[in-house]
Design an enzyme around this catalytic site. Structure first.
Site, PDB file in Angstrom:
ATOM      1  CB  SER A 193      -0.810   0.084   1.080  1.00  0.00           C
ATOM      2  OG  SER A 193      -1.939  -0.918   1.120  1.00  0.00           O
ATOM      3  CB  THR A 245      -4.475  -4.564   6.534  1.00  0.00           C
ATOM      4  OG1 THR A 245      -4.578  -5.869   5.716  1.00  0.00           O
ATOM      5  CG2 THR A 245      -3.107  -4.319   7.520  1.00  0.00           C
ATOM      6  CE  LYS A 299      -8.995  -5.163   5.529  1.00  0.00           C
ATOM      7  NZ  LYS A 299      -9.212  -5.579   4.318  1.00  0.00           N
ATOM      8  CG  ASN A 348     -10.687  -0.493   3.392  1.00  0.00           C
ATOM      9  OD1 ASN A 348     -11.481  -0.033   3.591  1.00  0.00           O
ATOM     10  ND2 ASN A 348     -10.088  -0.899   2.403  1.00  0.00           N
ATOM     11  CG  ASP A 380     -11.258  -4.166   1.821  1.00  0.00           C
ATOM     12  OD1 ASP A 380     -10.303  -3.491   1.179  1.00  0.00           O
ATOM     13  OD2 ASP A 380     -11.221  -4.569   2.789  1.00  0.00           O
ATOM     14  N   GLY A 433     -13.461 -13.200   7.399  1.00  0.00           N
ATOM     15  CA  GLY A 433     -12.825 -12.101   7.683  1.00  0.00           C
ATOM     16  C   GLY A 433     -13.432 -10.880   7.400  1.00  0.00           C
ATOM     17  N   GLY A 434     -12.629  -9.720   7.837  1.00  0.00           N
ATOM     18  CA  GLY A 434     -13.158  -8.454   7.366  1.00  0.00           C
ATOM     19  C   GLY A 434     -13.217  -8.078   5.771  1.00  0.00           C
ATOM     20  CB  ALA A 435     -11.131  -8.869   3.038  1.00  0.00           C
ATOM     21  CE1 TYR A 441       0.385  -6.712  -1.785  1.00  0.00           C
ATOM     22  CE2 TYR A 441      -1.752  -6.859  -1.065  1.00  0.00           C
ATOM     23  CZ  TYR A 441      -0.477  -6.269  -0.910  1.00  0.00           C
ATOM     24  OH  TYR A 441      -0.215  -5.675   0.079  1.00  0.00           O
TER      25      TYR A 441
END
Length: 284
Positions: A23, A68, A72, A93, A108, A134-136, A228
């Site tokens: 990021s 992250t 989150k 986020n 997100d 989870g959060g994502a 990624y």
């Protein structure tokens, strides 16, 4: 290099671990491209120090922060206000410091939708198989339901967590069926029936691990991996073997980052500058 001085506006990202994040690469590239005196830094924050860290953001006058794993969901009680979408998803986020008032957002979902659009994929009336809760995962599940997904199957090692997310979907979205699946259960048929497969877990991060084999995947599906690093994960390699379409995690990273940038600065960043910086970092 940007000159750091008393007028530099600070932003950053908190998480644990944090050494993997790219990021800072994309955000600082965007600041540089627009010629603004802003800086983005990674900050390691342990779960036990989260409340203190959020108080520190306000005390140190950070303009904004990304959040992250694993914060989150747990960061929400320490914020002054949370946007309606972030509240629905139960995950934040992005934090914006508006004159000492910390407001939580979630970019997100928006970032993932933009990456789907780039892949010429519409979630409307589609069947989704989602690894992780989870959060994502919560953000993606909610945005896909809002976008008209016909069904969402949530698979997680801890089935109770998957059921918690499914309960949220069932309570808010009448036209989207949802079910929880434990990772130890037999789910190949659900995988094959799906139009979109998403990995929102850390499995495959800088390893050769994959949640699926090519024989689990069929041609015509879209397989998205939020991991990624590496850019071509083991899961995406298996998907290509099956002649499925793939969506690398860098796409969502790019677009959710751009959305956060806009929240903090009210300016539109150069996607081109951010993408070039990200691609350069991923080839190192």
């Amino acid at each position: 290099m940007t000159l750091i001085n008393g007028k530099t506006k600070l932003t950053g990202i908190i998480g644990d671990p944090i050494d993997h994040t790219l990021s800072p690469v994309i955000q600082n590239a965007a600041f540089k491209d627009l010629g603004i005196n802003w800086l983005y830094v990674p900050l390691l924050v342990k779960a036990s120090q989260l409340e203190e860290a959020i108080a520190g953001i306000k005390a140190l006058n950070f303009k904004g922060i990304n959040v992250t794993m694993p914060h989150k969901e747990t960061v929400i009680p320490y914020l002054d206000e949370v946007s309606s979408y972030a509240s629905l998803a139960g995950a934040v986020n992005t934090i914006n410091n508006e004159n000492g008032k910390l407001i939580g957002y979630n970019s997100d979902g928006q970032g993932f939708l933009r990456s789907l659009e780039e892949a010429s994929f519409s979630a409307e009336n589609k069947k989704v198989f989602l690894f992780g809760s989870g959060g994502a995962a919560r953000s993606l599940a909610v945005i896909l339901a809002l976008s008209g997904a016909a069904s969402i199957s949530v698979a997680n090692r801890n089935k109770d967590k998957a059921e918690h997310l499914v309960s949220l979907l069932q309570s808010r979205f009448d036209n989207c069926t949802a079910e929880a699946i434990g990772l130890m259960e037999d789910y190949p048929s659900k995988i094959k029936e799906s139009d979109l497969i998403i990995n929102s877990t850390p499995v495959g991060w800088d390893t050769n691990e994959s949640l699926l084999k090519s024989t689990d995947i069929r041609q015509g599906q879209l397989v998205a991996d939020l991991v990624y690093v590496p850019e071509q994960t083991a899961l995406l390699t298996e998907a290509k073997k099956a002649k499925a379409k793939i969506l690398p995690g860098k796409q969502m990273l790019l677009y959710q980052g751009a959305a956060s940038f806009e929240i903090w600065t009210t300016m539109h960043p150069s996607i081109k500058a951010m993408r070039e910086a990200l691609d350069k970092a991923l080839t190192k």
